[in-house]
Design a protein around this motif. Structure first.
Motif: not given
Length: 608
Positions: A56, A60, A74, A77-82, A84-85, A88
């Motif tokens: 990931d 990024a 970005r 967005a990357l922090h949010q995605e991380m 969520q990951m 998960k």
């Protein structure tokens, strides 16, 4: 087989030792291995997560390198995605922990099951050891049994060989016995013929001697009658004249009749024609009176008609009479003694004292069982028939054996004194009747009856015999021939006469007791009862002394008493015997009845 069993045992022993070592060593390191496995799982999980994060991160950075103007947006967005990951991954980790817990629980359950199985295996192995020991023991027993079986087979073969040898010997002996029996029968037949010829010669000589004496006597009387006799005035004997002798024979002297005197030892005239016959008759009667046991008229007890008969109702005395079966019983004429005969070859004498039978003595000499007993009319002698083909006579006073009468070729089943006590009649299984003279101790006559004789009774000139062929035969002693026959419905087992010898009592295997009127030669009465069954071919029944009752024993051990006048059953006595009753005797005094059985017991009955 033993080698294979030992190989299996050491293999099993090695396998058990390996399993035991595995359990011991594994138990010490099991927790460490378990923790190590958990660390490996966590390491693998971290490795997977780190690889994903590196991927990931690389993506990024690549995107950041491609669009450097929009870094801020970005990064967000990357922090949010991380985030969520991360969430998960956290959920996946939680799920993995949950699955790991479930798997650990399954592992624990499986371990418990493995332990239970191990315990079962251990118990089964212990049982297998026990079973193997039992198998070993059983195999040892089988080997012993096989050896015993071989020994028994060898012994059986030896016995079989011995049996074959004995069978051959037995066949040879049987053939020898058959030839010996034939020779014996031939010798007996010749001996009987010679005896008969000798008896005929003796009878002829006796008749010649009797005729010679009679002729001599007649000659002496005739010579004496011819001699003139002087009259002695001193002799006071009065002799009637010849004219007076023909009238009525009253012995009264008429006044007109002349009287003459003669000597007391001589006569003056020839005797009348009837004197010689009268003398012969007197001598004949003297011969019959001078008999073996005394005159019946002088020695018989009082007539049975004047006896007070007591019908038995109570067993006064139950006692062991013989060692084995008791076949015969008889009271003496005076009712003082009682005689029993059994299969122990003895005749025992008993005295009835105060309602009990006390043994007085035993008569020895028979070689087989006793079948019949008879006292003479004076009670001085006892006659017994035996299974050893003979009849014997003892004196009662000193118990001595006086005569042994042999000549039958079969069992002697009955023997009776004639009324003169000087002769006896015997009946045998060899289908003959024999008449014996006790003074000369020889068989006077032998009559072939055609059937086995089971019992005999006698009158003055007639013998009545009961036979296996269901017939009662009446014999004339003088003519040696059958006067008449009477056929019953079963084999005749017993005969008896009443006190005046006018009625004949019979018992037969059709379970009937009958009274035959000898004057009309017809059956007058027939007795039967529920439960009465004739127990053997020699079951004896009896009249009471006055002829008013009949007593008989049954196969079940019961004593039956019938009233002759009414024809009905009077008494049934079933407490005393445990087996079939063979014989019954009623005392001449009318007081007692004795019955004997196939066992060893005798029972004394009365109404006391």
């Amino acid at each position: 087989m033993a080698g294979r069993r030992e190989e299996c045992l050491w293999k099993k022993h090695i396998a058990e030792q390996l399993k035991l070592r595995d359990r011991v060593q594994r138990q010490a390191f099991e927790e460490i291995i378990h923790q190590y496995n958990r660390l490996l799982e966590k390491s693998d999980l971290h490795t997977v997560l780190s690889e994903r994060l590196q991927t990931d991160k690389y993506d990024a950075q690549s995107r950041h390198d491609l669009s450097p103007g929009s870094d801020a947006s970005r990064n967000d967005a990357l922090h949010q995605e991380m985030a969520q990951m991360r969430i998960k991954h956290q959920e996946e980790l939680t799920e993995l922990h949950k699955k790991r817990g479930e798997l650990a629980q399954s592992v624990i359950e499986l371990n418990n099951q493995i332990q239970l199985k191990d315990k079962e295996i251990q118990s089964n192995e212990a049982k297998m050891l026990e079973y193997q020991q039992q198998i070993s023991e059983l195999q040892g027993e089988c080997r012993e049994l096989r050896s015993q079986l071989q020994d028994l087979e060898r012994a059986n073969q030896t016995l079989k060989d011995e049996y074959d040898a004995l069978q051959i010997t037995f066949s040879a002996l049987e053939e020898k016995l058959r030839r010996t029996t034939e020779d014996n029968q031939e010798l007996v037949s010749r001996w009987m013929a010679e005896k008969a010829q000798e008896a005929n010669r003796l009878n002829a000589e006796n008749e010649k001697d009797c005729r010679r004496r009679q002729a001599k006597l007649q000659k002496e009387l005739a010579d004496a009658a011819k001699e003139p006799l002087p009259i002695d005035p001193d002799d006071d004997i009065e002799v009637l004249s010849e004219e007076g002798g023909g009238k009525g024979g009253t012995g009264e002297a008429s006044p007109n009749r002349p009287l003459s005197r003669t000597s007391s030892n001589r006569i003056s005239q020839p005797p009348p024609g009837g004197i010689l016959d009268s003398l012969s008759n007197i001598f004949g009667r003297r011969r019959s009176v001078n008999s073996y046991g005394g005159s019946p008229e002088n020695t018989e007890t009082a007539s049975g008609a004047s006896v007070e008969v007591r019908v038995p109702s109570t067993a006064l005395h139950i006692f062991d009479a013989h060692d084995g079966e008791v076949n015969a019983v008889r009271f003496s004429p005076g009712s003082r003694l009682l005689a029993t005969g059994g299969m122990d070859r003895r005749v025992k004498l008993w005295e009835v004292v105060s309602g009990r039978c006390e043994q007085k003595g035993a008569l020895m000499g028979s070689n087989a069982g006793i079948t019949s007993i008879e006292f003479d009319s004076a009670g001085s002698y006892l006659l017994a028939a035996s299974n050893d083909f003979a009849s014997r006579i003892w004196t009662i006073d000193d118990y001595r054996l006086r005569h042994t009468l042999t000549g039958h070729s079969g069992k002697v089943l009955a023997a009776r004194f004639l009324l003169d006590n000087a002769r006896i009649v015997s009946g045998s299984y060899d289908r003959t009747l024999k008449l014996w003279d006790l003074r000369s101790k020889v068989c006077m006559k032998t009559v072939f009856a055609g059937s086995s004789c089971n019992d005999i009774v006698c009158t003055e000139q007639c013998v009545m015999s009961g036979h296996f062929d269901k017939k009662v035969r009446f014999w004339d002693i003088r003519a040696e021939s059958i006067v008449r026959e009477l056929e019953l419905l079963g084999r005749v087992t017993s005969l008896d006469l009443n006190h005046d010898r006018t009625e004949l009592l019979t018992c037969s295997r059709d379970d009937l007791v009958k009274i035959i009127d000898l004057r009309s030669n017809a059956v007058r009465q027939t007795f039967s009862a529920q439960g009465f069954k004739c127990g053997s071919d020699w079951t004896r029944v009896t009249f009471s002394p006055d002829g008013s009752y009949v007593a008989a024993g049954s196969a079940e051990g019961t004593l039956f008493v019938w009233n002759v006048l009414t024809g009905k059953l009077d008494r049934t006595l079933d407490k005393g015997h445990g087996s079939a009753v063979n014989s019954v005797s009623w005392s001449p005094s009318g007081t007692f009845v004795v019955s004997v059985e196939k066992g060893s017991k005798a029972v004394l009955w009365s109404d006391m």
